[in-house]
Design a protein around this motif. Structure first.
Motif, PDB file in Angstrom:
ATOM      1  N   ARG A  68       0.751  -1.250   0.066  1.00  0.00           N
ATOM      2  CA  ARG A  68       0.098  -0.014  -0.210  1.00  0.00           C
ATOM      3  C   ARG A  68       0.731   1.150  -0.008  1.00  0.00           C
ATOM      4  NH1 ARG A  68      -3.285  -1.166  -2.271  1.00  0.00           N
ATOM      5  NH2 ARG A  68      -5.348  -2.016  -1.556  1.00  0.00           N
ATOM      6  N   PHE A  72      -0.255   2.656  -4.429  1.00  0.00           N
ATOM      7  CA  PHE A  72      -1.515   2.724  -3.416  1.00  0.00           C
ATOM      8  C   PHE A  72      -2.681   2.436  -3.907  1.00  0.00           C
ATOM      9  CE2 PHE A  72      -4.055   6.269  -5.148  1.00  0.00           C
ATOM     10  CZ  PHE A  72      -3.367   6.940  -6.122  1.00  0.00           C
ATOM     11  N   ILE A  92      -7.580  -3.683   7.089  1.00  0.00           N
ATOM     12  CA  ILE A  92      -8.491  -2.858   6.419  1.00  0.00           C
ATOM     13  C   ILE A  92      -7.976  -2.156   5.165  1.00  0.00           C
ATOM     14  CG2 ILE A  92      -9.896  -2.323   8.271  1.00  0.00           C
ATOM     15  CD1 ILE A  92      -8.939   0.338   8.660  1.00  0.00           C
ATOM     16  N   ALA A  93      -6.428  -2.390   5.133  1.00  0.00           N
ATOM     17  CA  ALA A  93      -5.967  -1.575   3.898  1.00  0.00           C
ATOM     18  C   ALA A  93      -5.834  -2.793   2.409  1.00  0.00           C
ATOM     19  CB  ALA A  93      -4.449  -1.434   4.113  1.00  0.00           C
ATOM     20  N   ALA A  94      -6.754  -3.813   3.004  1.00  0.00           N
ATOM     21  CA  ALA A  94      -7.020  -4.833   1.854  1.00  0.00           C
ATOM     22  C   ALA A  94      -8.336  -4.528   1.192  1.00  0.00           C
ATOM     23  CB  ALA A  94      -6.962  -6.246   2.232  1.00  0.00           C
ATOM     24  N   ASP A  95      -8.440  -4.480  -0.307  1.00  0.00           N
ATOM     25  CA  ASP A  95      -9.665  -4.473  -0.866  1.00  0.00           C
ATOM     26  C   ASP A  95     -10.752  -5.382  -0.221  1.00  0.00           C
ATOM     27  OD1 ASP A  95      -7.529  -3.342  -2.775  1.00  0.00           O
ATOM     28  OD2 ASP A  95      -9.407  -2.530  -3.794  1.00  0.00           O
ATOM     29  N   TYR A  96     -10.611  -6.661  -0.409  1.00  0.00           N
ATOM     30  CA  TYR A  96     -11.407  -7.743   0.121  1.00  0.00           C
ATOM     31  C   TYR A  96     -10.474  -8.772   0.703  1.00  0.00           C
ATOM     32  CZ  TYR A  96     -14.634  -5.358  -2.808  1.00  0.00           C
ATOM     33  OH  TYR A  96     -15.423  -4.189  -3.528  1.00  0.00           O
ATOM     34  N   ALA A 117     -13.765  -1.702  -9.694  1.00  0.00           N
ATOM     35  CA  ALA A 117     -13.632  -0.551  -8.898  1.00  0.00           C
ATOM     36  C   ALA A 117     -12.218   0.327  -9.302  1.00  0.00           C
ATOM     37  CB  ALA A 117     -13.350  -0.707  -7.472  1.00  0.00           C
ATOM     38  N   SER A 120     -12.802   1.794 -12.938  1.00  0.00           N
ATOM     39  CA  SER A 120     -13.828   2.796 -12.785  1.00  0.00           C
ATOM     40  C   SER A 120     -13.090   4.174 -12.337  1.00  0.00           C
ATOM     41  CB  SER A 120     -14.988   2.492 -12.075  1.00  0.00           C
ATOM     42  OG  SER A 120     -14.787   2.692 -10.397  1.00  0.00           O
ATOM     43  N   GLN A 121     -12.336   4.092 -11.485  1.00  0.00           N
ATOM     44  CA  GLN A 121     -11.492   5.408 -10.891  1.00  0.00           C
ATOM     45  C   GLN A 121     -10.582   5.778 -12.174  1.00  0.00           C
ATOM     46  OE1 GLN A 121     -10.047   3.807  -7.274  1.00  0.00           O
ATOM     47  NE2 GLN A 121     -11.807   4.699  -6.219  1.00  0.00           N
TER      48      GLN A 121
ATOM     49  N   PHE B 132       2.474  10.929   0.996  1.00  0.00           N
ATOM     50  CA  PHE B 132       0.828  10.900   0.881  1.00  0.00           C
ATOM     51  C   PHE B 132       0.222  12.189   0.791  1.00  0.00           C
ATOM     52  CE2 PHE B 132       1.495   6.771   3.171  1.00  0.00           C
ATOM     53  CZ  PHE B 132       0.922   5.954   2.407  1.00  0.00           C
ATOM     54  N   TYR B 161     -17.887   8.120  -3.944  1.00  0.00           N
ATOM     55  CA  TYR B 161     -16.266   8.465  -4.709  1.00  0.00           C
ATOM     56  C   TYR B 161     -15.570   7.520  -4.714  1.00  0.00           C
ATOM     57  CZ  TYR B 161     -18.728  12.899  -4.229  1.00  0.00           C
ATOM     58  OH  TYR B 161     -19.687  13.713  -4.291  1.00  0.00           O
ATOM     59  N   GLY B 162     -15.670   6.374  -3.995  1.00  0.00           N
ATOM     60  CA  GLY B 162     -15.082   5.041  -4.249  1.00  0.00           C
ATOM     61  C   GLY B 162     -13.867   4.577  -3.238  1.00  0.00           C
ATOM     62  N   TRP B 163     -13.692   5.480  -1.981  1.00  0.00           N
ATOM     63  CA  TRP B 163     -12.684   5.514  -1.407  1.00  0.00           C
ATOM     64  C   TRP B 163     -13.100   5.305   0.195  1.00  0.00           C
ATOM     65  CZ3 TRP B 163      -8.076   4.355  -3.199  1.00  0.00           C
ATOM     66  CH2 TRP B 163      -7.599   4.668  -4.393  1.00  0.00           C
ATOM     67  N   ARG B 210      -7.574  11.269  -6.823  1.00  0.00           N
ATOM     68  CA  ARG B 210      -7.056  10.087  -6.987  1.00  0.00           C
ATOM     69  C   ARG B 210      -5.383  10.121  -6.574  1.00  0.00           C
ATOM     70  NH1 ARG B 210      -6.199   6.974 -11.244  1.00  0.00           N
ATOM     71  NH2 ARG B 210      -5.740   4.985 -10.007  1.00  0.00           N
ATOM     72  N   GLN B 211      -5.229  10.773  -5.623  1.00  0.00           N
ATOM     73  CA  GLN B 211      -3.838  11.137  -5.119  1.00  0.00           C
ATOM     74  C   GLN B 211      -3.612  10.043  -4.032  1.00  0.00           C
ATOM     75  OE1 GLN B 211      -1.473  13.362  -6.852  1.00  0.00           O
ATOM     76  NE2 GLN B 211      -2.993  13.152  -8.217  1.00  0.00           N
ATOM     77  N   PRO B 212      -2.289   9.614  -3.796  1.00  0.00           N
ATOM     78  CA  PRO B 212      -2.284   8.868  -2.704  1.00  0.00           C
ATOM     79  C   PRO B 212      -2.726   9.455  -1.157  1.00  0.00           C
ATOM     80  CG  PRO B 212      -0.151   9.285  -4.055  1.00  0.00           C
ATOM     81  CD  PRO B 212      -1.064  10.265  -4.443  1.00  0.00           C
ATOM     82  N   TYR B 253     -18.205  12.709 -11.935  1.00  0.00           N
ATOM     83  CA  TYR B 253     -16.977  11.904 -11.368  1.00  0.00           C
ATOM     84  C   TYR B 253     -17.685  10.397 -10.696  1.00  0.00           C
ATOM     85  CZ  TYR B 253     -13.172   9.811  -8.898  1.00  0.00           C
ATOM     86  OH  TYR B 253     -12.248   8.807  -8.318  1.00  0.00           O
ATOM     87  N   ARG B 261     -12.590   1.389  -2.865  1.00  0.00           N
ATOM     88  CA  ARG B 261     -11.150   1.082  -2.400  1.00  0.00           C
ATOM     89  C   ARG B 261     -10.518   1.341  -1.217  1.00  0.00           C
ATOM     90  NH1 ARG B 261      -7.847   0.793  -6.591  1.00  0.00           N
ATOM     91  NH2 ARG B 261      -6.924  -0.849  -5.053  1.00  0.00           N
ATOM     92  N   THR B 263      -7.540   2.440   1.566  1.00  0.00           N
ATOM     93  CA  THR B 263      -6.480   3.265   1.547  1.00  0.00           C
ATOM     94  C   THR B 263      -5.290   2.527   2.402  1.00  0.00           C
ATOM     95  OG1 THR B 263      -6.825   4.603   3.509  1.00  0.00           O
ATOM     96  CG2 THR B 263      -7.930   5.473   1.725  1.00  0.00           C
TER      97      THR B 263
END
Lengths: 123, 405
Positions: A68, A72, A92-96, A117, A120-121, B132, B161-163, B210-212, B253, B261, B263
């Motif tokens: 990560r 990232f 919790i840093a894992a996607d699944y 995911a 899409s980003q 970061f 927003y997917g995060w 979408r930055q670290p 967006y 996702r 972090t």
């Protein structure tokens, strides 16, 4: 074709994942430990990593932190025999995560979601 | 220029790190906060030039005097605003001041925490040093704490927003100059952001860029006095209003985003986490407030939500306390329907809409508190995560209704 890196020290798991995921159309590469994993990711540029939590010489949750910090937005799915690892906040840093099984439908579903995911980003 | 800026005798002209502390009418005694920030910066970043900025959105002098009389080794600047504005407005002024000083790293420290530690400053700034671009907090927390975030802000921002930023509402936040410049380029600002919505605004725009990003694990609870009712209502309106209003600005967006996702997590150490303080939630009061909403907003709810959802809300109304449950599916569609109703409306309608959402939130909060009563914090977190998945799974419903609105 998405490239998937399977990191697991159990050979039969690597074989099972390779065969089944290749049949799904993924390009599968494997690693049998966490040794030089970041370099391997750098070279191979996988779209997703499936990471065993408990390997003989490596702790998957620590490897996840390293991944990560450097990559990232690389999707990582934890593969585990037990779900007790969830008590560790690092998870919790894992996607699944998926519990290891010979039925890979859950894993395939999570791979599809994680890639969807990510893509899409990137659009 | 409508902001009054008073620099201390240090005549600061440049700083690498800017820590901004908002205040209002002397409500919080900044002394311990300023001391903790000062200690954190001097102890852990002695070779970096830093400045502490108190951004005051009342400018009656009370905060300024307290701020300057607190002895620090780090130079201080006071930024006060005489125009109305709000917290967001004045924090933004302080960030602009930081830009003038050519700062590369910014941190916002809320003054309401009574136990801010120098080590918190260390963790946030170190994460920025690791490149970061945006750093959000992960505090140890009681499972009933900050339910507005757990029930609305986190699930919505995550699905949109997917995060998976667990606390897009702050308290403490940090970011690098490059990210802030890109956020400013978006040129998105409104009344909700200029009041209490700044943290959500920053978090949301950081997600879109979408930055670290990472979340810093603070192995202590963030201790604050409970918000008074009026204060909570304003906070609710501003934070939810910020999320809803940003949905309009960022439509292109979030519509394309699928699932979510994680972090990176930063600041994990060997130190044991300090347990959170006990928190007693008054479930009878939550129930009364939920039921009270029917007297005032029943007809309005019928206009805003779909028929199926409205029927479900009526069913929930008839549940006694022992069987009270507010399903995630119903809650998700309510929030999506309210967000759609918010779109393109005038300020008066929006105010009414947010007021009407509040009793439903109390109902959802009650359901959560009851369901997690015998759960550990981890189990309650798992439940929040499961409910977030319902938001993600139902996003096509939002998009379809948004398109038709």
């Amino acid at each position: 074709m998405a490239k998937i890196l399977v990191v697991d020290d159990e050979e039969h798991i690597r074989l099972l994942y390779s065969e089944e995921l290749s049949e799904e159309g993924y390009d599968v590469i494997t690693a049998d430990s966490g040794y030089k994993l970041l370099e391997k990711i750098e070279q191979e540029k996988p779209d997703l990593v499936i990471l065993d939590i408990k390997m003989v010489d490596y702790n998957g949750l620590d490897l996840l932190q390293d991944i990560r910090a450097k990559f990232f937005d690389l999707p990582v799915i934890l593969s585990t025999a037990y779900d007790t690892f969830k008590e560790d906040i690092k998870s919790i840093a894992a996607d699944y995560y998926v519990v290891k099984s010979f039925d890979l439908s859950e894993l395939k579903n999570k791979i599809a979601m994680a890639l969807e995911a990510k893509y899409s980003q990137e659009e | 220029m409508d902001a009054e800026v008073i620099a201390n005798s240090g005549e600061v002209k440049e700083a690498e790190i800017v820590v901004s502390i908002p205040s209002y009418n002397g409500k919080y005694d900044l002394t311990s906060t300023v001391r903790a920030v000062d200690k954190g910066l001097t102890e852990f970043f002695p070779s970096k030039s830093s400045v502490i900025i108190n951004c005051d959105y009342s400018n009656n002098g009370a905060s300024r005097d307290k701020f300057f009389t607190t002895e620090t080794r780090i130079p201080k600047i006071y930024v006060g605003r005489q125009d109305s504005g709000g917290k967001g407005q004045v924090v933004r002024s302080s960030l602009f001041k930081g830009m003038e000083l050519n700062a590369s790293m910014f941190m916002i420290v809320e003054p309401d925490a009574t136990n801010l530690q120098p080590g918190w400053i260390k963790k946030f700034v170190e994460a920025l040093e690791k490149n970061f671009q945006f750093v959000a907090p992960l505090y140890v927390h009681h499972k009933d704490e900050d339910l507005l975030n757990s029930m609305i802000i986190y699930p919505l921002t995550r699905a949109l927003y997917g995060w998976r930023i667990r606390r897009p509402v702050g308290g403490e936040l940090a970011f690098r100059k490059e990210l802030f410049e890109r956020i400013l380029e978006k040129d998105i600002w409104n009344q909700y952001v200029s009041e209490e919505g700044l943290a959500v605004w920053l978090s949301t725009l950081a997600m879109c860029l979408r930055q670290p990003m990472c979340q810093v694990f603070v192995n202590q609870p963030r201790k604050t006095a409970p918000k008074e009712e009026k204060e909570f209502v304003n906070y609710f309106n501003d934070t939810v209003g910020t999320v809803f209003s940003l949905m309009e600005s960022l439509e292109n967006y979030w519509r394309k985003i699928k699932w979510s996702r994680p972090t990176a997590i930063f600041g994990l150490g060997s130190d044991d986490a300090e347990p959170p303080e006990e928190l007693e939630t008054n479930i009878d009061s939550l129930h009364e407030r939920f039921l009270g909403g029917f007297r005032k907003y029943e007809e309005f709810w019928r206009e805003v939500v779909s028929q199926a959802t409205y029927t479900k809300v009526q069913e929930i109304r008839n549940l006694d306390m022992n069987h009270f449950s507010f399903p995630a599916q119903t809650w998700t569609t309510i929030l999506y329907d309210f967000a759609i109703a918010f779109r393109g409306k005038d300020a008066e309608y929006r105010e009414h809409l947010l007021e009407a959402l509040l009793p439903l939130f109390y109902g959802k909060a009650l359901s959560y508190v009851k369901r997690t009563e015998r759960m550990s914090v981890q189990q309650a977190e798992d439940m929040v995560e499961t409910e977030c998945m319902v938001f993600e799974e139902n996003k096509p419903y939002l998009i379809s209704r948004w398109n038709g609105a």
